[in-house]
Design an enzyme around this catalytic site. Sequence first.
Site, PDB file in Angstrom:
ATOM      1  N   HIS A 130      14.386   7.198 -19.740  1.00  0.00           N
ATOM      2  CA  HIS A 130      13.755   5.889 -19.503  1.00  0.00           C
ATOM      3  C   HIS A 130      12.529   6.048 -18.606  1.00  0.00           C
ATOM      4  O   HIS A 130      11.463   5.468 -18.879  1.00  0.00           O
ATOM      5  CB  HIS A 130      14.770   4.948 -18.867  1.00  0.00           C
ATOM      6  CG  HIS A 130      14.196   3.661 -18.359  1.00  0.00           C
ATOM      7  ND1 HIS A 130      14.213   2.496 -19.094  1.00  0.00           N
ATOM      8  CD2 HIS A 130      13.581   3.361 -17.177  1.00  0.00           C
ATOM      9  CE1 HIS A 130      13.630   1.530 -18.387  1.00  0.00           C
ATOM     10  NE2 HIS A 130      13.238   2.030 -17.230  1.00  0.00           N
ATOM     11  N   GLU A 131      12.667   6.819 -17.532  1.00  0.00           N
ATOM     12  CA  GLU A 131      11.535   7.003 -16.613  1.00  0.00           C
ATOM     13  C   GLU A 131      10.405   7.786 -17.280  1.00  0.00           C
ATOM     14  O   GLU A 131       9.221   7.506 -17.055  1.00  0.00           O
ATOM     15  CB  GLU A 131      12.004   7.702 -15.337  1.00  0.00           C
ATOM     16  CG  GLU A 131      13.065   6.950 -14.553  1.00  0.00           C
ATOM     17  CD  GLU A 131      12.663   5.522 -14.221  1.00  0.00           C
ATOM     18  OE1 GLU A 131      11.453   5.242 -14.120  1.00  0.00           O
ATOM     19  OE2 GLU A 131      13.556   4.670 -14.078  1.00  0.00           O
ATOM     20  N   HIS A 134       8.352   5.427 -19.286  1.00  0.00           N
ATOM     21  CA  HIS A 134       7.362   4.716 -18.487  1.00  0.00           C
ATOM     22  C   HIS A 134       6.089   5.560 -18.326  1.00  0.00           C
ATOM     23  O   HIS A 134       4.974   5.042 -18.396  1.00  0.00           O
ATOM     24  CB  HIS A 134       7.925   4.393 -17.107  1.00  0.00           C
ATOM     25  CG  HIS A 134       8.736   3.138 -17.055  1.00  0.00           C
ATOM     26  ND1 HIS A 134       8.289   1.935 -17.556  1.00  0.00           N
ATOM     27  CD2 HIS A 134       9.970   2.896 -16.531  1.00  0.00           C
ATOM     28  CE1 HIS A 134       9.211   0.998 -17.342  1.00  0.00           C
ATOM     29  NE2 HIS A 134      10.241   1.558 -16.738  1.00  0.00           N
ATOM     30  N   GLU A 198       9.961  -2.979 -19.207  1.00  0.00           N
ATOM     31  CA  GLU A 198      11.308  -2.412 -19.123  1.00  0.00           C
ATOM     32  C   GLU A 198      11.956  -2.340 -20.507  1.00  0.00           C
ATOM     33  O   GLU A 198      12.592  -1.339 -20.850  1.00  0.00           O
ATOM     34  CB  GLU A 198      12.181  -3.241 -18.176  1.00  0.00           C
ATOM     35  CG  GLU A 198      11.846  -3.083 -16.708  1.00  0.00           C
ATOM     36  CD  GLU A 198      11.922  -1.639 -16.234  1.00  0.00           C
ATOM     37  OE1 GLU A 198      12.858  -0.915 -16.614  1.00  0.00           O
ATOM     38  OE2 GLU A 198      11.022  -1.242 -15.486  1.00  0.00           O
TER      39      GLU A 198
END
Length: 300
Positions: A130-131, A134, A198
């Site tokens: 997930h990071e 980003h 998100e």
Amino acid sequence: MGYVKTAMLMAAMTALFIGVGYLLGGTSGMVIALAVAIGMNAFSWWNSDKMVLRMHNAQPVGPNDRTGLSDMVAGLARNADLPMPAVYIIDTPQPNAFATGRNPENAAVAVTTGLMRSLSREELAGVVAHELAHIKNRDTAIMTVTATFAGAISMLANFALFFGGSRERMGIVGTLAMMILAPLAAALVQMAISRTREYSADRAGAEICGNPMWLASALEKIAKGAARIDNNTAERNPATAHMFIINPLHAHKHDNLFSTHPATENRIAALREMVGAVSPASGQPWSKPQPKAEQRGPWG
């Protein structure tokens, strides 16, 4: 659609900033506001990652750490076709993580010791993915810019009483209203951008790690941990809350309108809907994990 919405919100933030400058000082005030924004963004662009990591006392992780975290990040970065980011650990019991950096070549991923202790290897892979999403989507740069704009709008609004032009245009009541409403509007736009990014990072993170349920399970555990375990540094620096995978503040005490993150249950539901569908990266159903994310290693 997420990118279009982000662009529209960024345009709204810019228009709000220029509008506040104009109300304060007319055309000259608008030019000054723009110059201030450029200066603040330039500083944030080059230094925000170092400032945030230092603020949270993040410690760098070497390539041969015993936990295997660095190896996991390296493997998932290859999956995402990204350069290897710097890896940091934050010593706090609250399970959480964030990414920072102005671009993929100057990025960092930070995870807390609480996250390392509370998640399985697969769940942690979902969080790291997930990071990395980003970083790949350049959300870290977008959020740096919006945070800077929001701070600058608040600063300009606080100066309103010292500018005669604003009082002449709007009167004392209008000036006071702008001092309250302009920062509030900026914060709402910033939060809307954060919530939009998100959802995109959740989906892209599932593609990177190969199984959306790893991230869904992790989000459920992190949300429960963040709700009952304080992150004192984040509480002292709430402007960084939007960076974390789950709001590190006790946001459940406030209205959802002011939340920096989407509702966790909605994010989990969106990830669960992906199960059974075909992954665009592998051509296989999402329920089948990818081999790279299944590697085992010592864990802290």
